[in-house]
Design a protein around this motif. Structure first.
Motif, PDB file in Angstrom:
ATOM      1  N   VAL A 276       0.855  -1.201   0.000  1.00  0.00           N
ATOM      2  CA  VAL A 276       0.000   0.000   0.000  1.00  0.00           C
ATOM      3  C   VAL A 276       0.889   1.250   0.000  1.00  0.00           C
ATOM      4  O   VAL A 276       0.628   2.217  -0.721  1.00  0.00           O
ATOM      5  CB  VAL A 276      -0.951   0.005   1.224  1.00  0.00           C
ATOM      6  N   LEU A 277       1.947   1.205   0.781  1.00  0.00           N
ATOM      7  CA  LEU A 277       2.894   2.317   0.866  1.00  0.00           C
ATOM      8  C   LEU A 277       3.485   2.617  -0.511  1.00  0.00           C
ATOM      9  O   LEU A 277       3.534   3.771  -0.948  1.00  0.00           O
ATOM     10  CB  LEU A 277       4.015   1.938   1.837  1.00  0.00           C
ATOM     11  N   SER A 278       3.920   1.574  -1.193  1.00  0.00           N
ATOM     12  CA  SER A 278       4.504   1.706  -2.525  1.00  0.00           C
ATOM     13  C   SER A 278       3.499   2.319  -3.508  1.00  0.00           C
ATOM     14  O   SER A 278       3.829   3.218  -4.285  1.00  0.00           O
ATOM     15  CB  SER A 278       4.959   0.325  -3.005  1.00  0.00           C
ATOM     16  N   GLN A 279       2.239   1.862  -3.453  1.00  0.00           N
ATOM     17  CA  GLN A 279       1.188   2.408  -4.336  1.00  0.00           C
ATOM     18  C   GLN A 279       0.963   3.891  -4.061  1.00  0.00           C
ATOM     19  O   GLN A 279       0.814   4.696  -4.989  1.00  0.00           O
ATOM     20  CB  GLN A 279      -0.133   1.654  -4.116  1.00  0.00           C
ATOM     21  N   ARG A 280       0.930   4.255  -2.774  1.00  0.00           N
ATOM     22  CA  ARG A 280       0.706   5.664  -2.410  1.00  0.00           C
ATOM     23  C   ARG A 280       1.841   6.553  -2.919  1.00  0.00           C
ATOM     24  O   ARG A 280       1.606   7.668  -3.375  1.00  0.00           O
ATOM     25  CB  ARG A 280       0.584   5.801  -0.885  1.00  0.00           C
ATOM     26  N   LEU A 281       3.074   6.050  -2.819  1.00  0.00           N
ATOM     27  CA  LEU A 281       4.225   6.831  -3.294  1.00  0.00           C
ATOM     28  C   LEU A 281       4.175   7.005  -4.809  1.00  0.00           C
ATOM     29  O   LEU A 281       4.495   8.077  -5.327  1.00  0.00           O
ATOM     30  CB  LEU A 281       5.537   6.154  -2.874  1.00  0.00           C
ATOM     31  N   LYS A 282       3.757   5.953  -5.528  1.00  0.00           N
ATOM     32  CA  LYS A 282       3.652   6.040  -6.998  1.00  0.00           C
ATOM     33  C   LYS A 282       2.616   7.074  -7.410  1.00  0.00           C
ATOM     34  O   LYS A 282       2.784   7.790  -8.394  1.00  0.00           O
ATOM     35  CB  LYS A 282       3.286   4.671  -7.581  1.00  0.00           C
ATOM     36  N   LYS A 283       1.517   7.161  -6.648  1.00  0.00           N
ATOM     37  CA  LYS A 283       0.433   8.102  -6.959  1.00  0.00           C
ATOM     38  C   LYS A 283       0.868   9.556  -6.832  1.00  0.00           C
ATOM     39  O   LYS A 283       0.267  10.448  -7.413  1.00  0.00           O
ATOM     40  CB  LYS A 283      -0.761   7.862  -6.022  1.00  0.00           C
ATOM     41  N   ARG A 284       1.896   9.804  -6.040  1.00  0.00           N
ATOM     42  CA  ARG A 284       2.369  11.191  -5.841  1.00  0.00           C
ATOM     43  C   ARG A 284       2.878  11.822  -7.133  1.00  0.00           C
ATOM     44  O   ARG A 284       2.872  13.028  -7.278  1.00  0.00           O
ATOM     45  CB  ARG A 284       3.525  11.210  -4.830  1.00  0.00           C
ATOM     46  N   ASN A 285       3.413  10.995  -8.030  1.00  0.00           N
ATOM     47  CA  ASN A 285       4.015  11.472  -9.290  1.00  0.00           C
ATOM     48  C   ASN A 285       5.220  12.390  -9.084  1.00  0.00           C
ATOM     49  O   ASN A 285       5.659  13.040 -10.014  1.00  0.00           O
ATOM     50  CB  ASN A 285       2.977  12.203 -10.169  1.00  0.00           C
ATOM     51  N   SER A 286       5.710  12.454  -7.844  1.00  0.00           N
ATOM     52  CA  SER A 286       6.890  13.309  -7.624  1.00  0.00           C
ATOM     53  C   SER A 286       8.111  12.434  -7.346  1.00  0.00           C
ATOM     54  O   SER A 286       9.196  12.930  -7.092  1.00  0.00           O
ATOM     55  CB  SER A 286       6.649  14.257  -6.438  1.00  0.00           C
ATOM     56  N   GLU A 287       7.895  11.115  -7.417  1.00  0.00           N
ATOM     57  CA  GLU A 287       8.976  10.183  -7.069  1.00  0.00           C
ATOM     58  C   GLU A 287       9.423   9.381  -8.298  1.00  0.00           C
ATOM     59  O   GLU A 287       8.595   8.957  -9.097  1.00  0.00           O
ATOM     60  CB  GLU A 287       8.491   9.177  -6.005  1.00  0.00           C
ATOM     61  N   THR A 288      10.709   9.172  -8.410  1.00  0.00           N
ATOM     62  CA  THR A 288      11.225   8.285  -9.456  1.00  0.00           C
ATOM     63  C   THR A 288      11.187   6.856  -8.914  1.00  0.00           C
ATOM     64  O   THR A 288      11.003   6.648  -7.711  1.00  0.00           O
ATOM     65  CB  THR A 288      12.698   8.627  -9.789  1.00  0.00           C
TER      66      THR A 288
END
Length: 199
Positions: A141-153
């Motif tokens: 879930v953490l990984s999905q949330r970070l991907k949704k930010r669109n500010s992370e590579t």
């Protein structure tokens, strides 16, 4: 990482301190906003950092954005209660002037800090502090949330997930653990926990 702790002016009103920590992407900022929307006598401690602002972030509201040079200058001048090099050349810290500003308003301080910073602040403020760890439902879930930010590579997500695994080991150092699975439940939980502590 370098952590330093300094005394601050104790002649000011001595309020309490709410420390909220979590792995990146666990939803702590959302929960802190829910807390600040209540009528409780709280004020947010704006941290200083040495990274560039994200598009939706405002100077002096989300962070005080400093260059690495400015940050290091303030370290030398003892202007921080605590500071940490969270990632290489990526500094975060709490300015003494922020705590004085909030206590002068007769309010209690709310901190949004990373896990090691949270532990250090708890050690500093001791019984005057309530430390809360926001736990994500899972690392997926953490990984999905970070991907949704669109500010992370992809690389920065990997680094953040590795750091989260490490940070989860410190759960037992916190006064209260709140699972952020359903936002509504987590919001009620954090508000009730803080109410009990400050009153």
């Amino acid at each position: 990482t370098g952590f330093k702790c300094f005394m601050i002016d104790s002649s000011a009103f001595k309020g309490k301190v709410i420390i909220v920590s979590a792995p990146s992407g666990a939803g702590k900022t959302t929960l802190i906003n829910k807390l600040l929307e209540t009528k409780l006598p709280l004020n947010f401690s704006v941290s200083a950092c040495s990274r560039k602002a994200r598009t939706n972030e405002i100077e002096g509201e989300d962070y005080y954005f400093l260059s690495i040079e400015e940050f290091e200058k303030k370290i030398k001048k003892n202007e921080f209660i605590e500071w940490e090099e969270v990632y290489k050349n990526n500094f975060y810290g709490t300015l003494k002037s922020e705590i004085s500003r909030i206590w002068n308003q007769k309010k209690h301080v709310v901190f949004d800090v990373d896990v090691l910073g949270g532990i250090s602040l708890k050690n500093y403020f001791k019984k005057d502090a309530l430390s809360i760890f926001i736990k994500p439902p899972s690392l997926d879930v953490l990984s999905q949330r970070l991907k949704k930010r669109n500010s992370e590579t992809k690389e920065s997500i990997t680094v953040r997930i590795e750091k989260s695994v490490y940070e989860m080991k410190y759960l037992d150092k916190f006064d209260k653990i709140i699972l952020n699975d359903l936002l509504e439940d987590a919001s009620k939980n954090i508000v009730n926990t803080v109410k009990k502590f400050i009153f």
